[in-house]
Design a protein around this motif. Structure first.
Motif: not given
Length: 600
Positions: A521-542
């Motif tokens: 954890e960083e107590k304020r906005e720092g260098k470490r970031v995290m991203d989230v991506k959600i993909f969808e097709d006919d069969e799955n959500v990834q």
């Protein structure tokens, strides 16, 4: 503070990953270039133009076989990258151990072969156009350097493993040890050996350096305890073919470069005389060009694993963003580096005893000015390799230096004399890029060709569009409530409430668990970031969750029912089709798969 939902911010994680790797990658590139240059530099300092000419003829004659071995090493590296991206531990083990033994055996066979055909090689690579003194020196040099092939083969796959795992610093350490050892032993042997065979000192120094390099690589491998064993693995024919096919594009470029070197040697010796003076000038400019490519190779080292990881995850957005970010960062450091190199170029001239040489000075300006174009070509080669477009990679790697360059030299020497060689070096890349773009314009009938068309992305990647992209900093303030924002993205989607609930649960529980881990954890906005991506097709959500940070597996100990901090993750694992974790290139990557066919 709300998590950013601006899709353009997804590139922040990629940019920071590249920037984080730059110091080690630049050091690695610098040391690698010095490894290639060291013999010609020492030859210029201690043996004069005759020695430089002998190295110019002898080096490509044995490097063509070393490049073949590097095809195996690089192919193994790509296979390890793809398997890490898919979290295929068994496949990673086979790729690593099989690559180690395949490389070792091939290296020994190549060393013996090169040793016994040293003189014919010298004659093919320009010796027939040069003096007998230069030929004899080149033969001695090759016979000593031949053993570098087998010794390099012992440590090659270990160095590639460091790159795949994100330990570029360790790879730089092995290469730095190579350079230092080479300099020390080469100078020692040159001073000990009598004048007629002094050039043997360079070959002996290179062999000793390769031995130290490989020994340190093995020691560092044991230190890191990657969980990969050295139990002998015999690769299947299909695996050998896949290794060669994967590694050939970049190594084929080097092989063709060696062949082109023999053509250029013959053209230069035929046009300017057999005394080797002009050939020595060409060697100096080639070394300047290698120095100029240092930041370009650096970007290749830093970005290529990202291309492979994004390709394995079928993440089109990250693929294109990685290429854009690597070009922007690469262009900046390339321009700065070329200016610095031009200012310091007199030092290189003095090493070769060519201070004040107007021909060499003009060549330096012309060649350094072309480096931004070389950056584009180099990044495209890395991109096509990592996305398994091997034919395009071979074309982009080979066409500028191996096809257009010798043709331009032959055409321009009669018109511009020595300057014709420099312009041929500078213009080959831009000619290939322009011709390629014109062809794509004709095929697509568009003046502005779409990026995904230019990059020849396959349909599985081209059609994989993320329906949700978020980037947050490693703070609990930004992570809290992220589940609500995930659910908002599914409002207008044809997705069941169960999928919405499990997606939101998995994202928030995993992210919060990672941030709460000590040191994350960083107590304020720092260098470490995290991203989230959600993909969808006919069969799955990834769902892909990526975090640049020290290794931490949030799924570890989730089966311990007494560990209440893992209750949320344990519930997500029960409800999801699959949740897997991998640590790739300094990134913690969690992949959540939800099958739409699962009933409510």
């Amino acid at each position: 503070m709300e998590a950013s939902l601006d899709v353009t911010k997804n590139s922040k994680l990629l940019r920071r990953n590249i920037i984080q790797m730059l110091p080690a990658c630049f050091s690695l590139s610098m040391v690698y270039v010095l490894m290639i240059m060291i013999d010609s530099l020492l030859a210029g300092k201690f043996t004069g133009t005759t020695g430089v000419a002998a190295v110019s003829i002898g080096a490509p004659a044995y490097l063509i076989f070393l490049s073949f071995l590097n095809a195996i090493i690089h192919g193994t590296e790509l296979r390890m990258t793809w398997r890490l991206g898919r979290n295929d531990k068994e496949g990673l083990q086979r790729a690593f151990a099989g690559g180690v033994y395949f490389t070792m055996v091939t290296g020994i066979l190549l060393s013996v072969f090169v040793f016994f055909i040293a003189r014919p090689l010298v004659m093919i690579f320009g010796g027939s156009k040069s003096s007998e003194e230069i030929v004899n020196l080149a033969v001695l040099y090759i016979k000593c350097c031949a053993w570098c092939i087998s010794i390099q083969g012992i440590g090659g796959v270990f160095r590639s493993l460091f790159s795949v795992m994100g330990f570029q610093r360790d790879r730089m350490i092995t290469n730095l040890a190579n350079v230092i050892t080479n300099i020390i032993f080469s100078i020692l042997f040159i001073n000990l050996l009598p004048a007629p065979i002094k050039l043997m000192g360079l070959g002996l120094g290179s062999a000793c350096a390769s031995a130290v390099d490989s020994a340190i690589a093995i020691i560092l491998y044991k230190k890191h305890k990657f969980g990969l064993s050295l139990k002998p693995v015999l690769l299947k024919p299909a695996e050998i073919l896949d290794t060669m096919k994967s590694g050939c594009p970049s190594s084929l470029d080097n092989i063709l470069d060696c062949i082109v070197s023999s053509i250029i040697n013959r053209l230069v010796l035929g046009a300017f005389g057999s005394d080797g003076v002009m050939l020595s000038m060409v060697t100096v400019i080639n070394n300047i060009r290698k120095l100029g490519r240092m930041p370009i190779q650096c970007m290749g080292y830093a970005a290529s694993p990202l291309y492979g990881i994004a390709y394995s995850a079928r993440d089109k957005g990250s693929l294109i963003d990685s290429l854009k970010e690597s070009f922007k960062i690469g262009l900046l450091i390339t321009v700065i580096w070329e200016v610095i190199l031009y200012i310091l170029s007199p030092i290189v001239f003095s090493v070769f005893n060519m201070s004040g040489n107007a021909i060499v000075q003009r060549g330096t300006v012309i060649v350094l000015a072309s480096m931004p174009i070389v950056l584009i070509v180099y990044l495209l080669v890395s991109f096509f390799e990592s996305t398994k477009r091997f034919g395009l990679s071979i074309y982009m790697a080979s066409a500028p230096d191996s096809l257009v360059y010798p043709i331009l030299v032959a055409l321009l020497i009669p018109l511009l004399k020595s300057d014709g060689i420099w312009y041929a070096m500078a213009l080959n890349g831009i000619i290939v890029l322009l011709i390629s773009y014109l062809i794509m314009m004709l095929v697509t009938k568009k003046v502005r060709v779409p990026a995904e068309t230019l990059l020849f992305l396959d349909s599985s990647v081209k059609n994989a569009n993320a329906i949700c992209e978020m980037t947050i900093h490693n703070t609990l303030e930004e992570a809290t409530g992220i589940s609500k924002r995930v659910q908002e993205f599914f409002k207008d989607k044809n997705v069941s409430e169960r999928i919405q609930m499990v997606s939101a649960l998995a994202v928030e529980e995993i992210i919060v668990d990672m941030i709460k881990h000590p040191g994350m954890e960083e107590k304020r906005e720092g260098k470490r970031v995290m991203d989230v991506k959600i993909f969808e097709d006919d069969e799955n959500v990834q769902i892909l969750i990526r975090n640049i940070a020290p290794l931490y597996n949030p799924l570890a100990n989730s089966d311990d029912k007494e560990n209440e901090t893992k209750d949320g993750i344990r519930l997500a694992q029960l409800l999801a089709t699959d949740i897997s974790y991998s640590y790739v290139y300094k990134m913690n990557v969690v992949n959540v798969l939800l099958n739409k066919g699962i009933s409510e």
